[in-house]
Design a protein around this motif. Structure first.
Motif, short mmCIF file in Angstrom:
data_model
loop_
_atom_site.label_atom_id
_atom_site.label_comp_id
_atom_site.label_asym_id
_atom_site.label_seq_id
_atom_site.Cartn_x
_atom_site.Cartn_y
_atom_site.Cartn_z
N LEU A 1 0.83 -1.20 0.00
CA LEU A 1 0.00 0.00 0.00
C LEU A 1 0.87 1.25 0.00
CD1 LEU A 1 -2.51 -0.98 2.83
CD2 LEU A 1 -2.69 -1.45 0.39
N ASP A 2 0.34 2.31 -0.64
CA ASP A 2 1.06 3.57 -0.70
C ASP A 2 0.06 4.69 -0.99
OD1 ASP A 2 3.41 5.20 -0.73
OD2 ASP A 2 3.34 5.21 -2.90
N GLY A 3 0.56 5.86 -1.18
CA GLY A 3 -0.24 6.97 -1.63
C GLY A 3 -0.85 7.78 -0.50
N SER A 4 -1.82 8.60 -0.87
CA SER A 4 -2.42 9.54 0.08
C SER A 4 -3.13 8.84 1.23
CB SER A 4 -3.39 10.47 -0.65
OG SER A 4 -4.44 9.74 -1.24
N PHE A 5 -3.56 7.61 1.02
CA PHE A 5 -4.20 6.87 2.12
C PHE A 5 -3.23 6.66 3.28
CE2 PHE A 5 -5.77 3.15 4.39
CZ PHE A 5 -7.10 3.52 4.60
N LEU A 6 -1.93 6.50 2.97
CA LEU A 6 -0.92 6.29 4.01
C LEU A 6 -0.28 7.60 4.45
CD1 LEU A 6 0.98 3.03 3.01
CD2 LEU A 6 -1.04 3.31 4.44
N ASP B 1 -5.45 18.67 4.92
CA ASP B 1 -6.21 19.53 4.02
C ASP B 1 -7.18 18.81 3.10
OD1 ASP B 1 -3.97 18.42 2.75
OD2 ASP B 1 -3.80 20.06 1.33
N VAL B 2 -6.95 17.51 2.86
CA VAL B 2 -7.82 16.80 1.91
C VAL B 2 -7.83 15.31 2.25
CG1 VAL B 2 -5.98 16.48 0.20
CG2 VAL B 2 -8.36 16.48 -0.54
N ALA B 3 -9.00 14.70 2.10
CA ALA B 3 -9.13 13.26 2.34
C ALA B 3 -8.59 12.49 1.14
CB ALA B 3 -10.60 12.90 2.56
N PRO B 4 -8.04 11.30 1.37
CA PRO B 4 -7.64 10.47 0.22
C PRO B 4 -8.88 10.03 -0.56
CG PRO B 4 -7.46 9.23 2.28
CD PRO B 4 -7.82 10.64 2.65
N ASP B 5 -8.71 9.83 -1.86
CA ASP B 5 -9.86 9.39 -2.67
C ASP B 5 -9.70 7.97 -3.20
OD1 ASP B 5 -7.91 9.85 -4.55
OD2 ASP B 5 -9.15 11.11 -5.84
N ASP B 6 -8.57 7.35 -2.87
CA ASP B 6 -8.37 5.95 -3.26
C ASP B 6 -7.27 5.34 -2.40
OD1 ASP B 6 -5.93 6.88 -4.28
OD2 ASP B 6 -6.39 6.40 -6.36
N ILE B 7 -7.04 4.05 -2.59
CA ILE B 7 -5.92 3.36 -1.95
C ILE B 7 -5.05 2.80 -3.07
CG2 ILE B 7 -5.21 1.46 -0.45
CD1 ILE B 7 -7.82 1.70 1.05
N ASP B 8 -3.80 3.25 -3.11
CA ASP B 8 -2.86 2.79 -4.12
C ASP B 8 -2.24 1.47 -3.66
OD1 ASP B 8 -3.11 5.06 -5.85
OD2 ASP B 8 -2.02 6.19 -4.33
N VAL B 9 -2.30 0.48 -4.56
CA VAL B 9 -1.88 -0.88 -4.23
C VAL B 9 -1.04 -1.43 -5.37
CG1 VAL B 9 -2.70 -3.22 -3.71
CG2 VAL B 9 -4.04 -1.26 -2.99
N PHE B 10 0.00 -2.19 -5.03
CA PHE B 10 0.59 -3.06 -6.04
C PHE B 10 0.68 -4.45 -5.47
CE2 PHE B 10 4.65 -1.52 -4.31
CZ PHE B 10 5.52 -2.58 -4.45
N VAL B 11 0.48 -5.39 -6.37
CA VAL B 11 0.41 -6.80 -6.01
C VAL B 11 1.57 -7.50 -6.71
CG1 VAL B 11 -0.97 -8.90 -6.18
CG2 VAL B 11 -2.11 -6.70 -5.86
N ILE B 12 2.44 -8.10 -5.92
CA ILE B 12 3.53 -8.88 -6.49
C ILE B 12 3.11 -10.35 -6.46
CG2 ILE B 12 5.94 -9.60 -6.27
CD1 ILE B 12 6.58 -6.91 -5.06
N ALA B 13 3.02 -10.93 -7.65
CA ALA B 13 2.55 -12.32 -7.75
C ALA B 13 3.35 -13.05 -8.81
CB ALA B 13 1.07 -12.35 -8.09
N ASP B 14 3.36 -14.35 -8.69
CA ASP B 14 4.01 -15.21 -9.67
C ASP B 14 3.29 -15.06 -11.01
OD1 ASP B 14 4.23 -17.99 -11.12
OD2 ASP B 14 5.95 -17.81 -9.76
N GLU C 1 11.25 1.91 -5.79
CA GLU C 1 11.78 3.27 -5.96
C GLU C 1 10.65 4.27 -6.12
OE1 GLU C 1 13.91 6.77 -6.77
OE2 GLU C 1 14.48 4.95 -5.71
N LEU C 2 9.69 3.97 -6.97
CA LEU C 2 8.57 4.88 -7.22
C LEU C 2 7.79 5.16 -5.94
CD1 LEU C 2 6.83 6.45 -9.29
CD2 LEU C 2 5.45 4.36 -9.49
N TRP C 3 7.52 4.13 -5.18
CA TRP C 3 6.68 4.30 -4.00
C TRP C 3 7.41 4.90 -2.81
CZ3 TRP C 3 2.01 0.78 -3.04
CH2 TRP C 3 1.16 0.87 -4.16
#
Length: 169
Positions: free
Chosen positions: A70-75, A80-93, A144-146
């Motif tokens: 998890l990352d982004g404004s939710f974390l 000043d502003v509420a998050p509008d989503d939850i940014d997720v990346f899924v590492i899978a085979d 790196e991005l996150w």
């Protein structure tokens, strides 16, 4: 990996998680405590969290060995502003990913991944992307991005870094 702690503490001035060289591992309970009930805009965050929990159950059913980040404004504890989503990346085979039907992929991942342009997010608020667990360059790219801090104008800060979370199962 950083071992889970009793709580997830954000920086008092920036509202961001502290940067670490590896993701911060945290349970769903500790994430909810820190970023729903213990954060600004808790009512808005509760709606996002409920959708995320439905999404997460689906991911656990379809990709039980996947790692979720998890990352982004939710974390972040922005005032000043509420998050509008939850940014997720899924590492899978990749073999597990290929086994999913097109409809299952649509339920889990962004339309961007499937069609090349964003038409929807799963559950309307989960901004989820897939990462091939065998592609270490791609895994490093996401790490790196996150860890980068985005400025209000959308650009990245040159040197500031922040933490992001791996959901501990």
């Amino acid at each position: 990996m950083v071992q889970p702690s009793q709580g997830l503490a954000v920086h008092p001035e920036t509202g961001e998680l502290p940067w670490m060289a590896v993701p911060i591992q945290a349970t769903l309970v500790s994430i909810r405590t820190a970023f729903v009930t213990g954060a600004p805009f808790s009512k808005e965050r509760e709606r996002l969290w409920d959708a995320f929990m439905l999404w997460d159950r689906l991911v656990q059913e379809l990709l039980p060995n996947a790692r979720v980040y998890l990352d982004g404004s939710f974390l972040c504890h922005r005032q000043d502003v509420a998050p509008d989503d939850i940014d997720v990346f899924v590492i899978a085979d990749p073999s597990d990913y290929r086994r999913l039907s097109h409809e299952e992929k649509k339920q889990i991942f962004n339309a961007t991944l499937l069609y090349g342009l964003r038409k929807y997010k799963p559950f309307d608020v989960v901004d989820a992307n897939y990462c091939d667990s065998t592609n270490q360059h791609l895994v490093a790219y996401w790490a790196e991005l996150w860890s980068r801090v985005r400025l209000k104008d959308g650009r990245f800060h040159d040197s500031a870094r922040k933490g992001y979370v791996e959901v501990l199962r």
